[in-house]
Design a protein around this motif. Structure first.
Motif, mmCIF file in Angstrom:
data_model
loop_
_atom_site.group_PDB
_atom_site.id
_atom_site.type_symbol
_atom_site.label_atom_id
_atom_site.label_comp_id
_atom_site.label_asym_id
_atom_site.label_seq_id
_atom_site.Cartn_x
_atom_site.Cartn_y
_atom_site.Cartn_z
ATOM 1 N N ASN A 1 0.811 -1.224 0.000
ATOM 2 C CA ASN A 1 0.000 0.000 0.000
ATOM 3 C C ASN A 1 0.841 1.269 0.000
ATOM 4 O OD1 ASN A 1 -2.689 -1.232 0.229
ATOM 5 N ND2 ASN A 1 -1.871 -1.994 2.151
ATOM 6 N N TRP A 2 2.068 1.147 -0.450
ATOM 7 C CA TRP A 2 3.014 2.256 -0.422
ATOM 8 C C TRP A 2 2.463 3.505 -1.108
ATOM 9 C CZ3 TRP A 2 8.522 1.149 0.635
ATOM 10 C CH2 TRP A 2 9.320 2.282 0.617
ATOM 11 N N GLN A 3 1.797 3.345 -2.252
ATOM 12 C CA GLN A 3 1.286 4.499 -3.001
ATOM 13 C C GLN A 3 0.221 5.256 -2.224
ATOM 14 O OE1 GLN A 3 1.647 1.470 -4.514
ATOM 15 N NE2 GLN A 3 3.329 1.971 -5.885
ATOM 16 N N ARG A 4 -0.525 4.550 -1.401
ATOM 17 C CA ARG A 4 -1.612 5.193 -0.643
ATOM 18 C C ARG A 4 -1.126 5.842 0.648
ATOM 19 N NH1 ARG A 4 -5.518 0.413 -0.353
ATOM 20 N NH2 ARG A 4 -4.518 -0.590 -2.086
ATOM 21 N N TYR A 5 0.099 5.536 1.060
ATOM 22 C CA TYR A 5 0.630 6.139 2.290
ATOM 23 C C TYR A 5 0.928 7.605 2.033
ATOM 24 C CZ TYR A 5 3.771 7.432 6.044
ATOM 25 O OH TYR A 5 4.358 8.081 7.089
ATOM 26 N N GLU A 6 0.393 8.460 2.858
ATOM 27 C CA GLU A 6 0.640 9.895 2.756
ATOM 28 C C GLU A 6 1.529 10.306 3.916
ATOM 29 O OE1 GLU A 6 -2.991 12.093 2.538
ATOM 30 O OE2 GLU A 6 -3.912 10.589 1.251
ATOM 31 N N GLU A 7 2.565 11.021 3.613
ATOM 32 C CA GLU A 7 3.539 11.431 4.630
ATOM 33 C C GLU A 7 2.995 12.629 5.416
ATOM 34 O OE1 GLU A 7 6.882 10.684 6.663
ATOM 35 O OE2 GLU A 7 6.661 9.705 4.739
ATOM 36 N N ARG A 8 1.818 12.461 6.019
ATOM 37 C CA ARG A 8 1.235 13.540 6.824
ATOM 38 C C ARG A 8 1.812 13.541 8.225
ATOM 39 N NH1 ARG A 8 -4.633 11.891 5.308
ATOM 40 N NH2 ARG A 8 -4.075 10.454 6.946
ATOM 41 N N GLY A 9 2.064 12.367 8.745
ATOM 42 C CA GLY A 9 2.590 12.262 10.097
ATOM 43 C C GLY A 9 3.879 11.470 10.077
ATOM 44 N N GLU A 10 4.239 10.974 11.207
ATOM 45 C CA GLU A 10 5.468 10.206 11.289
ATOM 46 C C GLU A 10 5.250 8.766 10.863
ATOM 47 O OE1 GLU A 10 8.340 10.034 14.220
ATOM 48 O OE2 GLU A 10 8.012 12.065 14.933
ATOM 49 N N LEU A 11 6.195 8.254 10.125
ATOM 50 C CA LEU A 11 6.158 6.861 9.700
ATOM 51 C C LEU A 11 6.189 5.941 10.919
ATOM 52 C CD1 LEU A 11 6.180 4.792 7.431
ATOM 53 C CD2 LEU A 11 8.665 5.024 7.356
ATOM 54 N N LYS A 12 6.926 6.336 11.933
ATOM 55 C CA LYS A 12 7.025 5.546 13.170
ATOM 56 C C LYS A 12 5.633 5.298 13.768
ATOM 57 C CE LYS A 12 9.080 5.969 17.768
ATOM 58 N NZ LYS A 12 9.959 6.789 18.601
ATOM 59 N N ALA A 13 4.834 6.330 13.855
ATOM 60 C CA ALA A 13 3.488 6.212 14.416
ATOM 61 C C ALA A 13 2.596 5.367 13.508
ATOM 62 C CB ALA A 13 2.879 7.594 14.623
ATOM 63 N N TYR A 14 2.720 5.543 12.205
ATOM 64 C CA TYR A 14 1.913 4.787 11.247
ATOM 65 C C TYR A 14 2.204 3.292 11.365
ATOM 66 C CZ TYR A 14 0.176 3.137 6.735
ATOM 67 O OH TYR A 14 -0.465 2.435 5.756
ATOM 68 N N LEU A 15 3.481 2.935 11.374
ATOM 69 C CA LEU A 15 3.855 1.520 11.493
ATOM 70 C C LEU A 15 3.430 0.939 12.839
ATOM 71 C CD1 LEU A 15 7.391 1.628 9.853
ATOM 72 C CD2 LEU A 15 5.298 0.688 8.857
ATOM 73 N N SER A 16 3.526 1.739 13.883
ATOM 74 C CA SER A 16 3.097 1.276 15.219
ATOM 75 C C SER A 16 1.609 0.972 15.228
ATOM 76 C CB SER A 16 3.406 2.340 16.280
ATOM 77 O OG SER A 16 4.800 2.505 16.398
ATOM 78 N N ARG A 17 0.816 1.811 14.591
ATOM 79 C CA ARG A 17 -0.627 1.565 14.520
ATOM 80 C C ARG A 17 -0.927 0.277 13.760
ATOM 81 N NH1 ARG A 17 -0.775 7.082 13.554
ATOM 82 N NH2 ARG A 17 -1.145 6.742 11.330
ATOM 83 N N LEU A 18 -0.164 0.022 12.699
ATOM 84 C CA LEU A 18 -0.362 -1.219 11.959
ATOM 85 C C LEU A 18 -0.048 -2.442 12.836
ATOM 86 C CD1 LEU A 18 1.108 -0.405 8.434
ATOM 87 C CD2 LEU A 18 -1.295 -0.624 9.057
ATOM 88 N N VAL A 19 0.996 -2.346 13.633
ATOM 89 C CA VAL A 19 1.354 -3.461 14.524
ATOM 90 C C VAL A 19 0.245 -3.711 15.538
ATOM 91 C CG1 VAL A 19 2.906 -4.171 16.401
ATOM 92 C CG2 VAL A 19 3.861 -3.282 14.274
ATOM 93 N N ILE A 20 -0.232 -2.652 16.138
ATOM 94 C CA ILE A 20 -1.264 -2.783 17.176
ATOM 95 C C ILE A 20 -2.543 -3.281 16.559
ATOM 96 C CG2 ILE A 20 -2.684 -1.468 18.802
ATOM 97 C CD1 ILE A 20 -0.159 0.341 19.199
#
Length: 66
Positions: A47-66
């Motif tokens: 889903n790389w194309q749909r990822y928007e760099e609005r916030g931190e990647l760290k937070a985005y990946l953490s949400r996916l893990v949770i």
């Protein structure tokens, strides 16, 4: 395509350890935590194309893990 793979490898190198610890906190099993993180990176790559760099990647990946 090669640039994208290199970028993903850099992201994985930077975030994998922390994401495994986060997943382990929830599942209390190292193998399951590693599997979760692997799935997160597969989902992120798909889903790389749909990822928007609005916030931190760290937070985005953490949400996916949770």
């Amino acid at each position: 395509m090669l640039h994208r793979i290199e970028e993903l490898e850099a992201i994985m190198e930077q975030h994998t350890g922390r994401l495994i610890r986060l997943a382990y906190y929830y599942v209390k099993d190292l193998q399951s935590a590693e599997d979760i993180v692997q799935e997160v990176f597969i989902k992120f790559y798909d889903n790389w194309q749909r990822y928007e760099e609005r916030g931190e990647l760290k937070a985005y990946l953490s949400r996916l893990v949770i």
